[in-house]
Design a protein around this motif. Sequence first.
Motif, PDB file in Angstrom:
ATOM      1  N   LEU A 290       0.833  -1.199   0.000  1.00 46.46           N
ATOM      2  CA  LEU A 290       0.000   0.000   0.000  1.00 46.46           C
ATOM      3  C   LEU A 290       0.873   1.256   0.000  1.00 46.46           C
ATOM      4  O   LEU A 290       0.614   2.222  -0.724  1.00 46.46           O
ATOM      5  CB  LEU A 290      -0.901  -0.010   1.241  1.00 46.46           C
ATOM      6  CG  LEU A 290      -2.299   0.562   1.041  1.00 46.46           C
ATOM      7  CD1 LEU A 290      -3.090  -0.322   0.084  1.00 46.46           C
ATOM      8  CD2 LEU A 290      -3.025   0.677   2.385  1.00 46.46           C
ATOM      9  N   VAL A 291       1.920   1.222   0.835  1.00 43.67           N
ATOM     10  CA  VAL A 291       2.855   2.351   0.881  1.00 43.67           C
ATOM     11  C   VAL A 291       3.499   2.533  -0.497  1.00 43.67           C
ATOM     12  O   VAL A 291       3.608   3.641  -1.026  1.00 43.67           O
ATOM     13  CB  VAL A 291       3.939   2.118   1.957  1.00 43.67           C
ATOM     14  CG1 VAL A 291       5.037   3.173   1.850  1.00 43.67           C
ATOM     15  CG2 VAL A 291       3.304   2.144   3.342  1.00 43.67           C
TER      16      VAL A 291
ATOM     17  N   TRP B 295       2.267   1.740  -3.355  1.00 43.41           N
ATOM     18  CA  TRP B 295       1.279   2.338  -4.262  1.00 43.41           C
ATOM     19  C   TRP B 295       1.163   3.838  -4.010  1.00 43.41           C
ATOM     20  O   TRP B 295       1.155   4.642  -4.937  1.00 43.41           O
ATOM     21  CB  TRP B 295      -0.075   1.644  -4.082  1.00 43.41           C
ATOM     22  CG  TRP B 295      -1.193   2.420  -4.711  1.00 43.41           C
ATOM     23  CD1 TRP B 295      -2.187   3.090  -4.078  1.00 43.41           C
ATOM     24  CD2 TRP B 295      -1.418   2.627  -6.117  1.00 43.41           C
ATOM     25  NE1 TRP B 295      -3.010   3.705  -4.961  1.00 43.41           N
ATOM     26  CE2 TRP B 295      -2.560   3.444  -6.242  1.00 43.41           C
ATOM     27  CE3 TRP B 295      -0.754   2.224  -7.276  1.00 43.41           C
ATOM     28  CZ2 TRP B 295      -3.065   3.852  -7.460  1.00 43.41           C
ATOM     29  CZ3 TRP B 295      -1.263   2.639  -8.499  1.00 43.41           C
ATOM     30  CH2 TRP B 295      -2.397   3.431  -8.584  1.00 43.41           C
ATOM     31  N   ALA B 296       1.102   4.200  -2.724  1.00 44.03           N
ATOM     32  CA  ALA B 296       0.939   5.611  -2.375  1.00 44.03           C
ATOM     33  C   ALA B 296       2.105   6.443  -2.908  1.00 44.03           C
ATOM     34  O   ALA B 296       1.924   7.561  -3.382  1.00 44.03           O
ATOM     35  CB  ALA B 296       0.826   5.771  -0.863  1.00 44.03           C
ATOM     36  N   VAL B 297       3.302   5.876  -2.839  1.00 44.23           N
ATOM     37  CA  VAL B 297       4.479   6.630  -3.259  1.00 44.23           C
ATOM     38  C   VAL B 297       4.641   6.616  -4.776  1.00 44.23           C
ATOM     39  O   VAL B 297       4.894   7.641  -5.401  1.00 44.23           O
ATOM     40  CB  VAL B 297       5.748   6.067  -2.585  1.00 44.23           C
ATOM     41  CG1 VAL B 297       6.988   6.755  -3.122  1.00 44.23           C
ATOM     42  CG2 VAL B 297       5.661   6.240  -1.079  1.00 44.23           C
TER      43      VAL B 297
ATOM     44  N   ARG C 126       2.454   5.107  -7.263  1.00 47.03           N
ATOM     45  CA  ARG C 126       1.258   5.171  -8.114  1.00 47.03           C
ATOM     46  C   ARG C 126       1.420   4.373  -9.404  1.00 47.03           C
ATOM     47  O   ARG C 126       1.065   4.847 -10.473  1.00 47.03           O
ATOM     48  CB  ARG C 126       0.918   6.620  -8.482  1.00 47.03           C
ATOM     49  CG  ARG C 126       0.493   7.496  -7.357  1.00 47.03           C
ATOM     50  CD  ARG C 126      -0.876   7.108  -6.849  1.00 47.03           C
ATOM     51  NE  ARG C 126      -1.056   7.528  -5.465  1.00 47.03           N
ATOM     52  CZ  ARG C 126      -1.558   8.716  -5.114  1.00 47.03           C
ATOM     53  NH1 ARG C 126      -1.934   9.543  -6.028  1.00 47.03           N
ATOM     54  NH2 ARG C 126      -1.672   9.033  -3.842  1.00 47.03           N
TER      55      ARG C 126
END
Lengths: 345, 345
Positions: A120-121, A123-125, A127
């Motif tokens: 998830l991290v 993805w957040a960073v 994208r």
Amino acid sequence: MATYDGLFDGLGLRDWCDTEAADGPMSMADLLAKTQGGGDAATSLRDLPFPSLDALHDACAAIPQSRDLTQGLETGFLGIRDALRVVVDPLTQPLSWALENMLWLMTQTPWWVMVPVLLLVTWAVARSWKVVGFVALMIAGLAFVDHYEVAMQTLAIIFVCAFICVLLGVPIGIAMSRSDRLQGILTPVLDMLQTLPPFVYLIPLIFLFSVTEPKLYGIAVILYAIVPVVRLTNLGIRLVDPDVIEAADAFGMTKRQKLFGVQIPLALPNIMAGVNQTIMMSLAMVVIASMVSAPGLGILVLRGIRNLELGVGLVAGLGIVVLAIALDRVTKAALARIDASQSSR
Amino acid sequence: MTEQTVKVSIRNLYKIFGEDPQGALAKVRDGMSKPDLLDQTGHVLGLQDINVDMHEGKITVIMGLSGSGKSTLIRHLNRLIEPTAGEVLVNGEDILAWNDAQMRSLRRETMSMVFQKFALLPHRTVLENAGMALATRGIAREDYEAEARKWLARVGLEGQDEQYPHQLSGGMQQRVGIARALASNSDIMLMDEAFSALDPLIRTDMQDLLLELQEELHKTIIFITHDLDEALKLADHLVILKDGAVVQQDEPQQILLTPSDPYIEEFVADINRARVLRVRSIMSREAPEGEVAGDVAPGDNLESVIAKAGGEADRVFRVTRGDEVLGHVSMVQVLRALVPRQAAA
Ligand SMILES: Nc1ncnc2c1ncn2[C@@H]1O[C@H](COP(=O)(O)OP(=O)(O)O)[C@@H](O)[C@H]1O
Ligand SMILES: [Mg+2]
């Protein structure tokens, strides 16, 4: 009898030499000279020794030996150690605390929670599903060969140290960009931090803290890895188009508005490049820091070297490469995202 | 000339670049020339005893070759550059005595600026750029949006709000630059070679746009250019700068008809005088001998008078505004005015 006797006699310093002579411990060279029954007086020019401290000491006992220099450094350092500890210990205590907790958190959380959180991290960073998939594959690979826990330990240390590097490094870089004087003072310091062999950081730190304290390796990692983020923040802000800065001034922006509204956003690609390098250097240092009890993949590499366990060392080494690639991909993806959103120049 | 208020005024302004400007200033006041100053002291004489009045609602054009000190001069008006000596009066107040807060409010509310290289914020959208002055004052986006949109539409940039500057052509970027200056709703606009970076055709469009806007808004505009055609087209008052000093300043027609020195004569030699000179600049009060062949307006250029005369050299025209007769102009006068003074002498 020694080569430089004549020099001191000629300068009329003989008395000073003899009176000042303290009976220091005998050096190895003295011992050797003694057993060989003294040097012969007719030293040829070919054997003329460099007038080093040791050679001069032979001729004049008042001159200290090189050994006294290293010893002096050591006693000097030990002398201020307690005073230094009083200041540095409480200051760095949060670092130990953060490292311990992060290590605990990342190793004690069940893997089926930890891995999705990491993704998830990512993805957040970044994208980018491609990068997320890549990271998932890397973690799975490491876990499959039972290196999950050590990898998490290494990651935990990197996260904490890199975060602190950014937290300290960006403001330092900003301050440097605003003052040529500060830049002049800090640049040689940064050069030194960057060129000192990583092992050298460890030596004074070992004296300062006990080897069981996590902050020992934490400080070593931070000192080593903070350089690029400071440098590139400074550079990034200095490289912002002066015309744009002039426009900001002409429309009456305050220094603060200019910093947060113009300079930092425009320097962000450079700052992110610095963060990327900082993370990569943390990884390099955390492996070396295993020698002073930093947990993680480095311990296994060390075991490979110490016990000549070739397989253990190689697999752990490959694990480090895998982590390095994953961290690099994620931060580069973040960098590319920033570049794309303001592909200005 | 009609009654006019002086909006901005420069008095005895000097600017010297270098280590010790005050020391160099004394030498300049004693009569040292720019090249001598550079040779002997290494100081650059940027501006030398400048006195200019800029009238409310008029376009003052400052023209000079590259390096003549135009940019330096205009940056004194909002104190992006501090003078070595002299006064800058805005609405009668000496702004050199103002503190930072006062200067900021001057830059935010009273004076806006348009730049040669546009100097838009590359990481902000067109709309955000247009609203930059308002945002800097602390107005929230939803409150400045309408105003910014209005001025973008006024300069012919509708529906591009969410574009980024690098997605626009140079001409369109400068339209954003003008919208940004207009949206600040300041009385005074500083334009430093605002159209010099644009292609000739687009430049003409932008000049027309500026004149059209000025017709309606009556701003006090200080416009810098190195192009005489542009200067003659836009100027109500023309200031000619050479090596940091004013050589001549007057209404542009007067400068064409009575250039004060050979430098300016040379400058204006290649101008199409028939197109630039207007009837009002050469007409006489009393009627010359001969039959009146028709009516012309005071703002007509000589080209149109010649066309009206059909090439005949003995015609006389009456100059009228509405029903009022202002004077007369003969073809002889027209032909005389077409010959530059230098060639006639
Ligand atoms: N910061 C500076 N330091 C030294 N000399 C300068 C500086 N700024 C401008 N100058 C000099 O002042 C003169 C005028 O420059 P400028 O105002 O930029 O001219 P222009 O805008 O008319 O081309 C030039 O000779 C330039 O070299
Ligand atoms: Mg210029």
